[in-house]
Design a protein around this motif. Structure first.
Motif, PDB file in Angstrom:
ATOM      1  N   ALA A  86       6.691   5.777  -5.032  1.00  0.00           N
ATOM      2  CA  ALA A  86       5.493   6.619  -5.039  1.00  0.00           C
ATOM      3  C   ALA A  86       5.299   7.229  -3.666  1.00  0.00           C
ATOM      4  CB  ALA A  86       4.281   5.799  -5.438  1.00  0.00           C
ATOM      5  N   GLU A  87       4.805   8.439  -3.648  1.00  0.00           N
ATOM      6  CA  GLU A  87       4.521   9.075  -2.355  1.00  0.00           C
ATOM      7  C   GLU A  87       3.288   8.417  -1.742  1.00  0.00           C
ATOM      8  OE1 GLU A  87       3.936  13.165  -3.081  1.00  0.00           O
ATOM      9  OE2 GLU A  87       5.562  13.307  -4.564  1.00  0.00           O
ATOM     10  N   GLY A  88       3.387   8.181  -0.462  1.00  0.00           N
ATOM     11  CA  GLY A  88       2.202   7.693   0.226  1.00  0.00           C
ATOM     12  C   GLY A  88       2.018   6.193   0.213  1.00  0.00           C
TER      13      GLY A  88
END
Lengths: 322, 322
Positions: A86-88
């Motif tokens: 997942a991004e972030g």
DNA sequence: CTATTTAGTTGCATGATACAACTTTATCGA
DNA sequence: TCGATAAAGTTGTATCATGCAACTAAATAG
């Protein structure tokens, strides 16, 4: 435990629920014609929706995270599910279906749909609605969801004729008033006959009917008859909501829609006829400015009741009262 | 898959059913506040009913007999269940609860009742019935799949008014004729209005309505109106059967019942109105002695069709024709 | 009297699950 | 900025429900 839930109902629901779970095959190792365990089938369908992480799956399927982890490992190994960082947040992995996973889910859907459709084919059309309502109500209740006030998702207020609307509005009236107030054949005739005649006049711009629909099911109704009470008077008729919509605010939405129409059409008064004892409805009427104008014993509905006429003057355009 | 079960309903039921199963805790290892596996809880409740053998348990819980055997072993070891050799058959063991088993089941009931009551407390009063009805209908429908082929169980022809009959007969007409023949609002009004007026005349001995019922569902209807066509003439009206009954012979049974009534009431002729294109029905009418007496374009039902009047003379008492 | 069916048991393998301990990453407070 | 704590997910370990297949014992059919 509220007094109105008799032990009889509770045990009946429990017994039926046990049977249902068995029919759904709660103990079988595979499901939906695949070689997958039930939890994996549920998981795939959840993942299909998108935006799901392992943690979400655990919450939705009520499974421990380690079980989810292992189950996902198998689905990834078999090539049905893909994990993406997942991004972030470096901890979470977004889940999605691979091409072959999509095929698999499609097959599951086809199988299950066929199964449900086959079961439903043993019911008459109107009972499909009863099944869905019952399942949804019970599931929501178990989940403890109490989003009171907000209209249930997917319920829409629509106007105008559609096939079966006379039948369905009549059915809701016959069912509710026969069970709760002992009204019988003549009452159903009055409702059906009145509706039949009214429907023939629906093209007049002062007349309109609205229904609360969920999919193609009708779960509530209301109408404004702008002709039968004489000039300048709107007649509010056939206002009823199915049990399934109780407490969802749809009843209020129907009433407000109809009253807004009556005001917009320029009627100076709106009248409605009911009888004493329908206290929840009366409260609603009075909230909207209806006042009891007339009351007396009568039997126009086939049984001696205290008939009431409520009248509401149009909301003044000069000062909106509230 | 019958056309009237739209994919929308099917998927809605499937989604709700998935949620329900999760809420009921299908994947948890214990259930109902005990340390027992789900199958054991189900088994105990079945055994409580009495007269149960291991084989019965397998059938009811849909478990393999070896699984049942092991599960029972544990329940016997824990002192909850007692096995007694059945009289007359040395192979079978009758199962019953011991005193401590009864305590345990009582605790299960108390826990589960509290849980269900808590859930139901979130519902409006009338919704409890909706829950039970929906669960029962769906469970029966699913159960019906396994013993498929069972020929239309419990379909009966009954006469007289019952709540919702006007609504349901109207619904069958509206549904069928709007979909198959494009008839719309006016047709539904004609059906509902006519039925409403007729129902008010049902106490006259020359009028009667019959329905084909399965449980409390109405799946077909027919009526004899002995008044509206003048003296000596019976009017056969509102003859329709639901898709579910096609090919079961119930349609013929309804027709024969109505015609027998017309003959018994002494009518010399029975008339019916229909329109061209309903060939299966026409064949049925002609089998029963109806003859096309009049035909011509008309639009009494809201659409231009070739309206037809069929007439059948009373079966002569001298020579029954067949 | 023998063959077949039925009720129930046992050997065996599978696999789904929970708990606990672990790694890695994020968040929060001073 | 740093240290404590929480959160996401993994792995070791044990448990146990389940099905299939092979079995015993009793009943039934021919």
């Amino acid at each position: 435990m509220p007094a109105h839930h008799h032990l009889h109902s509770i045990d009946a629901i429990r017994a039926t629920s046990r049977r249902l779970v068995r029919e759904l095959g709660f103990m079988s190792t595979d499901l939906a014609g695949t070689d997958l365990p039930p939890s994996a089938v549920h998981a795939l369908i959840e993942i299909e929706g998108g935006g799901v992480t392992a943690r979400d799956l655990g919450a939705r399927l009520r499974l421990e995270k380690s079980s989810v982890s292992r189950m996902l490992r198998k689905l990834v190994d078999s090539g049905d599910v893909r994990e993406l960082a997942a991004e972030g947040d470096g901890r979470v992995k977004m889940l999605s279906l691979t091409a072959s996973g999509k095929d698999r889910v499609a097959a599951i859907h086809a199988f299950a749909r066929a199964q449900v459709a086959d079961a439903l084919s043993r019911l008459q059309p109107g009972q499909t609605r009863a099944v869905l309502e019952g399942l949804r109500l019970y599931t929501d209740a178990l989940a403890g969801q109490r989003d009171a006030g907000a209209p249930a998702p997917g319920i829409r207020i629509e106007s105008g004729y559609r096939p079966g609307i006379i039948a369905r509005i009549t059915e809701m009236h016959a069912r509710y008033y026969s069970q709760a107030h002992g009204l019988g054949q003549h009452f159903e005739s009055v409702v059906a006959g009145g509706l039949a005649a009214f429907a023939d006049r629906l093209n007049a711009p002062v007349n309109q009917v609205w229904v609360a629909t969920a999919g193609d099911a009708i779960l509530g109704s209301i109408a404004i008859d702008g002709e039968d009470m004489g000039p300048g008077i709107a007649h509010l008729r056939w206002y009823i909501v199915d049990d399934a919509l109780r407490g969802t605010g749809c009843g209020k939405a129907l009433l407000d829609t109809a009253l807004a129409f009556a005001d917009a059409q320029g009627f100076s008064e709106t009248h409605l006829f009911t009888f004493s004892g329908l206290d929840a409805a009366r409260h609603l009427y009075e909230q909207r400015g209806f006042v009891l104008a007339q009351e007396g014993a009568g039997s126009q509905w086939g049984k001696e009741v205290t008939e009431q006429r409520f009248v509401r003057k149009r909301t003044s355009p000069r000062h909106a009262d509230r």
